[in-house]
Design a protein around this motif. Structure first.
Motif, PDB file in Angstrom:
ATOM      1  N   ASN A  54      39.365  44.587  32.352  1.00 50.93           N
ATOM      2  CA  ASN A  54      39.773  45.063  33.672  1.00 50.93           C
ATOM      3  C   ASN A  54      40.383  46.455  33.612  1.00 50.93           C
ATOM      4  O   ASN A  54      40.193  47.263  34.515  1.00 50.93           O
ATOM      5  N   ALA A  55      41.134  46.737  32.547  1.00 48.20           N
ATOM      6  CA  ALA A  55      41.738  48.061  32.396  1.00 48.20           C
ATOM      7  C   ALA A  55      40.669  49.133  32.179  1.00 48.20           C
ATOM      8  O   ALA A  55      40.809  50.258  32.647  1.00 48.20           O
ATOM      9  N   LYS A  56      39.609  48.781  31.476  1.00 46.34           N
ATOM     10  CA  LYS A  56      38.528  49.730  31.225  1.00 46.34           C
ATOM     11  C   LYS A  56      37.629  49.914  32.440  1.00 46.34           C
ATOM     12  O   LYS A  56      36.986  50.939  32.584  1.00 46.34           O
ATOM     13  N   ASN A  57      37.577  48.907  33.291  1.00 42.06           N
ATOM     14  CA  ASN A  57      36.665  48.912  34.425  1.00 42.06           C
ATOM     15  C   ASN A  57      37.414  48.441  35.669  1.00 42.06           C
ATOM     16  O   ASN A  57      37.218  47.319  36.127  1.00 42.06           O
ATOM     17  N   PRO A  58      38.271  49.289  36.261  1.00 41.84           N
ATOM     18  CA  PRO A  58      39.141  48.857  37.358  1.00 41.84           C
ATOM     19  C   PRO A  58      38.395  48.363  38.597  1.00 41.84           C
ATOM     20  O   PRO A  58      38.959  47.636  39.395  1.00 41.84           O
ATOM     21  N   ASP A  59      37.140  48.697  38.755  1.00 44.69           N
ATOM     22  CA  ASP A  59      36.395  48.225  39.925  1.00 44.69           C
ATOM     23  C   ASP A  59      36.194  46.720  39.928  1.00 44.69           C
ATOM     24  O   ASP A  59      35.931  46.125  40.960  1.00 44.69           O
ATOM     25  N   THR A  60      36.346  46.059  38.769  1.00 47.19           N
ATOM     26  CA  THR A  60      36.126  44.613  38.685  1.00 47.19           C
ATOM     27  C   THR A  60      37.370  43.813  39.063  1.00 47.19           C
ATOM     28  O   THR A  60      37.320  42.603  39.157  1.00 47.19           O
ATOM     29  N   THR A  61      38.495  44.488  39.320  1.00 42.08           N
ATOM     30  CA  THR A  61      39.724  43.767  39.612  1.00 42.08           C
ATOM     31  C   THR A  61      39.858  43.404  41.084  1.00 42.08           C
ATOM     32  O   THR A  61      40.776  42.704  41.472  1.00 42.08           O
ATOM     33  N   GLY A  62      38.951  43.897  41.902  1.00 44.09           N
ATOM     34  CA  GLY A  62      39.035  43.602  43.330  1.00 44.09           C
ATOM     35  C   GLY A  62      39.988  44.521  44.062  1.00 44.09           C
ATOM     36  O   GLY A  62      40.259  44.347  45.232  1.00 44.09           O
ATOM     37  N   GLY A  63      40.520  45.526  43.388  1.00 46.42           N
ATOM     38  CA  GLY A  63      41.486  46.421  44.017  1.00 46.42           C
ATOM     39  C   GLY A  63      40.873  47.673  44.586  1.00 46.42           C
ATOM     40  O   GLY A  63      41.572  48.549  45.079  1.00 46.42           O
ATOM     41  N   GLY A  64      39.563  47.771  44.561  1.00 47.29           N
ATOM     42  CA  GLY A  64      38.888  48.958  45.061  1.00 47.29           C
ATOM     43  C   GLY A  64      38.819  48.968  46.568  1.00 47.29           C
ATOM     44  O   GLY A  64      39.214  48.031  47.248  1.00 47.29           O
TER      45      GLY A  64
END
Length: 67
Positions: A54-64
């Motif tokens: 998630n840290a490497k790919n922040p778009d997968t955290t749902g926070g976009g």
């Protein structure tokens, strides 16, 4: 986090596995000169790898932004 030596780990593997799983501990075992291994539960490992992903790919955290 606990530390033990290789001989103790080998002699008490079940005890250390129980400690890791039941008490959510991590155990470091120095193995050879300058090298160590880590014993941790699968749940803890999965949480750690998911956090890294998630840290490497922040778009997968749902926070976009919403689309």
């Amino acid at each position: 986090m606990l530390t033990t030596n290789f001989s103790a780990m080998r002699s008490n593997l079940k005890k250390y596995c129980d400690t890791v799983c039941e008490q959510n501990e991590t155990i470091i075992v120095p193995y050879e000169e300058g090298k160590s291994v880590v014993l941790m539960s699968l749940d803890k490992y999965n949480q750690m790898t998911e956090a890294i992903r998630n840290a490497k790919n922040p778009d997968t955290t749902g926070g976009g932004p919403a689309t």
